[in-house]
Design an enzyme around this catalytic site. Sequence first.
Site, short mmCIF file in Angstrom:
data_model
loop_
_atom_site.label_atom_id
_atom_site.label_comp_id
_atom_site.label_asym_id
_atom_site.label_seq_id
_atom_site.Cartn_x
_atom_site.Cartn_y
_atom_site.Cartn_z
N SER A 112 65.94 72.85 36.71
CA SER A 112 67.08 74.18 37.02
C SER A 112 67.57 74.48 35.67
CB SER A 112 68.06 73.32 37.76
OG SER A 112 69.03 74.23 38.35
N GLU A 208 60.79 78.78 40.33
CA GLU A 208 61.27 78.31 41.59
C GLU A 208 62.70 78.98 41.34
OE1 GLU A 208 63.92 75.43 41.70
OE2 GLU A 208 64.06 75.76 39.66
N HIS A 278 64.35 73.03 43.70
CA HIS A 278 65.61 72.41 44.53
C HIS A 278 65.05 72.17 46.05
CE1 HIS A 278 67.17 74.66 40.95
NE2 HIS A 278 68.44 74.08 41.27
#
Length: 309
Positions: A112, A208, A278
């Site tokens: 992330s 992502e 995620h």
Amino acid sequence: MSGLIKPKRLYLGDTVGITAPASWGDREKLEAAAACFEKLGLKVRLGGTLSKRHGYLSGTDEERAQELNAMFADPDIKAIVCARGGYGTGRIADRLDYGLIRANPKIFWGYSDITFLHAAIGRYAGLTTFHGPMLVDLEHDSHPLTVQNYEQLVRPAAVRYTEDISPLQVLVAGEACGPVVGGNISLIASTLGTPYELDTKGKILFIEDIDEEPYRLDRMLNQMRLAGKFADAAGIMVCDFSNCEPNKRKESLTLEQIVQDHIVAAGKPTLAGFKIGHCSPNIAVPIGIEARLNTHDKSLTFTEPGVEA
């Protein structure tokens, strides 16, 4: 930076340092999640940043950078796992001591917002890092594959991703070989034009994201396209895009249309559907390690483990 360095594997009794280089979380819940390392026979040392709050940050920029530098310098800490993402790692990239990190290579793990640090450490320290689930994920994700990710640190094995994990879709047929790089698309885009810009030339790029509306993804993917990041890549992996649905703008292009316009148009071998990011499970991958992306048997195969055996 030339000469890729792989960190050493972990052994029973080794200490894992937990730090929060971005946003803060619930310390008690993070402490409970850290028990997964104890089950692997490892010790845990929680950093002071887990108790700090500075707005949406887990301490000031100086405090977060200082702790990360100190954990790399500490010979008793053999691996560093980020407690959570959120926001803030780009603020400390220019405060890290990359010479120190290169001289003290060890496992660095997160995803992330941690994507910015993966790019920075890879570029200036030449260290293999790991894109994988953090403590905040272990609070609610009990999928066996998510937890088993950490076993590759104590029992080194080359990662191989096939449809045994999740269905994969061929977007552009072909085969590509190269080091794997990438992460969260928002953070990759934020590196562009900075000294930490992600280099995709001759590499397999994976992307992502979460909670981004299609028009925002369109903007970021277009920025990457114009920067040549897809054209430079050897191959592309489209990973999980959780909750990336239109909200503010109901009349919208679909994610599939945006990917077609910006990624498929580059003509590089491309597979979609990887459970990386995620999502549950969240499969960990070593960044910087050579791999082969094969659309014919729908697989991603790393040539070696991400740690020294």
